[in-house]
Design a protein around this motif. Structure first.
Motif, PDB file in Angstrom:
ATOM      1  N   ARG A 244       0.830  -1.191   0.000  1.00 14.33           N
ATOM      2  CA  ARG A 244       0.000   0.000   0.000  1.00 14.33           C
ATOM      3  C   ARG A 244       0.873   1.252   0.000  1.00 14.33           C
ATOM      4  NH1 ARG A 244      -5.122  -1.441   1.594  1.00 14.33           N
ATOM      5  NH2 ARG A 244      -5.705   0.556   0.711  1.00 14.33           N
ATOM      6  N   GLN A 293       1.024  -1.582 -10.082  1.00 11.71           N
ATOM      7  CA  GLN A 293      -0.223  -1.243  -9.406  1.00 11.71           C
ATOM      8  C   GLN A 293      -1.382  -1.132 -10.396  1.00 11.71           C
ATOM      9  OE1 GLN A 293       0.116   2.132  -6.801  1.00 11.71           O
ATOM     10  NE2 GLN A 293       1.606   1.140  -5.462  1.00 11.71           N
ATOM     11  N   PRO A 369     -11.554  -2.001  -2.858  1.00 14.29           N
ATOM     12  CA  PRO A 369     -10.858  -0.985  -2.047  1.00 14.29           C
ATOM     13  C   PRO A 369      -9.423  -0.758  -2.498  1.00 14.29           C
ATOM     14  CG  PRO A 369     -12.122  -2.436  -0.631  1.00 14.29           C
ATOM     15  CD  PRO A 369     -12.186  -3.022  -2.002  1.00 14.29           C
ATOM     16  N   LEU A 370      -8.738  -1.852  -2.870  1.00 15.25           N
ATOM     17  CA  LEU A 370      -7.365  -1.694  -3.364  1.00 15.25           C
ATOM     18  C   LEU A 370      -7.354  -0.908  -4.667  1.00 15.25           C
ATOM     19  CD1 LEU A 370      -4.346  -2.316  -3.248  1.00 15.25           C
ATOM     20  CD2 LEU A 370      -4.825  -4.463  -4.421  1.00 15.25           C
ATOM     21  N   ARG A 372      -9.478   1.400  -5.662  1.00 19.95           N
ATOM     22  CA  ARG A 372      -9.684   2.822  -5.376  1.00 19.95           C
ATOM     23  C   ARG A 372      -8.433   3.441  -4.764  1.00 19.95           C
ATOM     24  NH1 ARG A 372     -14.469   4.999  -1.522  1.00 19.95           N
ATOM     25  NH2 ARG A 372     -13.217   3.919   0.049  1.00 19.95           N
ATOM     26  N   SER A 373      -7.787   2.713  -3.835  1.00 17.34           N
ATOM     27  CA  SER A 373      -6.576   3.241  -3.203  1.00 17.34           C
ATOM     28  C   SER A 373      -5.495   3.512  -4.240  1.00 17.34           C
ATOM     29  CB  SER A 373      -6.076   2.254  -2.144  1.00 17.34           C
ATOM     30  OG  SER A 373      -4.862   2.672  -1.592  1.00 17.34           O
ATOM     31  N   GLU A 376      -6.594   6.480  -6.669  1.00 15.11           N
ATOM     32  CA  GLU A 376      -6.512   7.784  -6.003  1.00 15.11           C
ATOM     33  C   GLU A 376      -5.064   8.178  -5.708  1.00 15.11           C
ATOM     34  OE1 GLU A 376      -9.070   7.524  -2.636  1.00 15.11           O
ATOM     35  OE2 GLU A 376     -10.910   7.774  -3.828  1.00 15.11           O
ATOM     36  N   SER A 377      -4.197   7.183  -5.444  1.00 13.53           N
ATOM     37  CA  SER A 377      -2.786   7.509  -5.226  1.00 13.53           C
ATOM     38  C   SER A 377      -2.134   8.016  -6.511  1.00 13.53           C
ATOM     39  CB  SER A 377      -2.027   6.278  -4.706  1.00 13.53           C
ATOM     40  OG  SER A 377      -1.881   5.297  -5.729  1.00 13.53           O
TER      41      SER A 377
END
Length: 545
Positions: A244, A293, A369-370, A372-373, A376-377
């Motif tokens: 993450r 990613q 969730p991953l 979106r993370s 957004e990163s």
């Protein structure tokens, strides 16, 4: 106590007034009905002694008007008459509103007793009214107090409910955080454990390719390489999920990421009878992003679409579309499926960690969730649109650099290997016997003299017995690990420190990263190939010359 004496006969009026005054009452007089009504309204007497026969308005009408007016209605009316003395007259008066009826001649004692009885009645009524008013006031005040207390209680209950909800959210967030931390540790350990056998697989494949003389084996060796590469991608995805971390940006072609993800899932999609349609735009600008990613995002969306189809779904189609929004300098990726859609009540929760509607063992609730993370990163956004029975569309928008222009991604030239250096004495310190043997075999093919040690303690004994040109040392080992061996050597044989090359699959640990930076030593991340090991060995030997 005030009494109004109404009588048109002056003598009779005077006699009654004198009796009442001698009894202690305040008396004022009226000789007509009109005057009686005016004084009643203005003076508000407690009792009206009212003659029935008056010159203008008879006493019965005067009494009726007094009782009809809310302001004078409480006034006690005692009617008296020397003319109307029959029972029917008494009934008419009492039914008309009179409180008592006397006939003349009346004895003074009876007259005063009646007046006093009416006064007591008046006082009782006043006391009763005051008691009623006081009770009503107390009821109003108590009602206000109860309403205020009830409002305060409702506020307290609402605040308590809010605090309980906040506490529950904090507990859930803590629980999710702990699960994520546990998942991260688990994935890191799984990746580390997979790195060792993958290293053995890749080294053995390289050895097989070098030693195989049968050309028919080469296609099989190539298949083995591809299979090992797929395993390596899975490990990298595990690490991406566990880290993450901030994106490791590099120029990326989004269409290439999509194509590689489809290749990785080609078999899964095929056996599930899912038809994939690709609409990949030409001349897409390069994206400054982390390819690993982004690869994870596309994989997760494709897997999510594949798992969304019910077993009986007649139409299993997934459409992947890429495009370039030049007006907003953004790349667009859409993954659409013809599945059953996502109910509105569920859509708002799908990006929450561990939220899943899939059966146990099918989903973990971490994929979206991953996604979106990661998105957004990268400064982007991810949205979902869906209707029951009409499928689901995930839309991702990613910003590109303002100077980005459509261009083709050209491969970077391969880094030149250091010139061959043979015949060095090398110590391989590795607790995984298969890794140590495979690595030693690869190095011996370059005519190096290679010894192995299973841990740091055995390595110390070897170093006391013999001098080595290079020490290839694993980071994590039982008894004495790589950093521990390095510190021991720093104390007794510091001239050997520059000869260390660390082998690590534990790049997640901040301690390991800090140690590698402080030591200044070369390091080789697992899994690696024979070519990787030869390149770093030649680089280290060349640096010593």
């Amino acid at each position: 106590m005030k009494i109004l004496n109404v009588d048109d006969n002056e003598g009779a009026r005077y006699a009654k007034t004198r009796m009442l005054q001698h009894a202690g009452f305040t008396v004022f007089e009226a000789a007509s009905g009109e005057e009686a009504l005016r004084l009643t309204a203005g003076e508000r007497p407690d009792l009206v002694l009212l003659d029935v026969k008056l010159p203008d308005i008879d006493g019965l009408e005067v009494c009726r008007r007094i009782k009809l007016d809310p302001a004078t209605a409480p006034t006690i009316v005692v009617q008296i008459s020397a003319t109307f003395v029959e029972g029917v007259d008494r009934v008419r008066a009492l039914e008309g509103g009179a409180d008592a009826y006397l006939t003349e001649p009346v004895q003074p004692d009876e007259f005063l007793a009646t007046v006093r009885a009416m006064v007591r009645l008046r006082r009782a009524e006043e006391e009763l009214r005051r008691a009623r008013d006081s009770l009503e006031q107390r009821v109003r005040e108590r009602t206000i107090e109860l309403e205020q207390a009830n409002a305060a209680l409702r506020r307290e209950m609402a605040e308590r409910s809010r605090l309980e909800q906040d506490l529950q959210r904090q507990r859930e967030a803590l629980y999710r955080s702990e699960r994520l931390a546990t998942m991260g540790v688990l994935l890191a350990n799984v990746a580390h454990e997979l790195n060792n056998p993958l290293t053995v697989v890749q080294l053995q494949i390289d050895q097989l390719a070098e030693e195989a003389r049968d050309r028919d084996l080469q296609p099989r060796i190539t298949e083995l390489r591809h299979a090992a590469a797929r395993c390596l991608q899975v490990v990298q995805h595990f690490l991406a999920l566990a880290r993450r971390s901030e994106p490791q940006r590099t120029p990326v072609h989004l269409n290439t990421v999509v194509t590689e993800a489809l290749q990785l899932l080609a078999h899964v999609l095929k056996i599930n009878n899912i038809v994939v349609h690709q609409h990949l735009a030409d001349d897409m600008p390069l994206l400054d992003a982390d390819p690993v990613q982004l690869h994870q995002v596309v994989l997760n969306l494709l897997i999510n679409a594949q798992q969304a189809f019910p077993e009986s779904s007649p139409s299993r189609q997934v459409t992947i579309t890429t495009g370039y929004d030049a007006a907003h300098s953004r790349l667009v990726l859409e993954v659409a499926d013809t599945g059953p859609g996502i109910p509105a009540g569920i859509r708002e929760h799908i990006f929450q960690p561990f939220f899943t509607t899939k059966p146990p063992g099918i989903g973990t609730g971490l994929g979206l969730p991953l996604c979106r993370s990661i998105v957004e990163s990268h400064g982007g956004s991810i949205r979902v649109s869906s209707q029951r029975g009409q499928g689901t569309i995930f839309r991702i928008e990613l910003p590109i650099q303002p100077t980005g222009v459509p261009m083709q991604l050209t491969p970077a030239p391969a880094a030149a290997s250091p010139p061959p250096t043979e015949g060095a004495a090398i110590l391989v310190v590795e607790d995984e016997a298969a890794v140590a043997l495979a690595l030693a075999a690869a190095l011996r093919r370059d005519d190096h003299r290679v010894d192995t040690a299973a841990n740091g303690r055995q390595a110390l004994q070897r170093l006391q017995e013999q001098d080595y040109d290079l020490i290839l040392c694993d980071m994590r080992m039982p008894e004495l690990d790589g950093p521990g061996l390095f510190r021991a050597v720093a104390t007794h044989q510091p001239h050997l420190l520059s000869r260390f090359i660390f082998l690590t699959g534990d790049t997640l640990s901040p301690e390991s990263q800090g140690f590698l930076q402080r030591s200044g030593c070369l390091h080789l991340a697992k899994p690696f190939t024979a070519a990787d090991s030869r390149r770093i060995v030649r680089q280290a030997l060349q640096a010593q010359r």
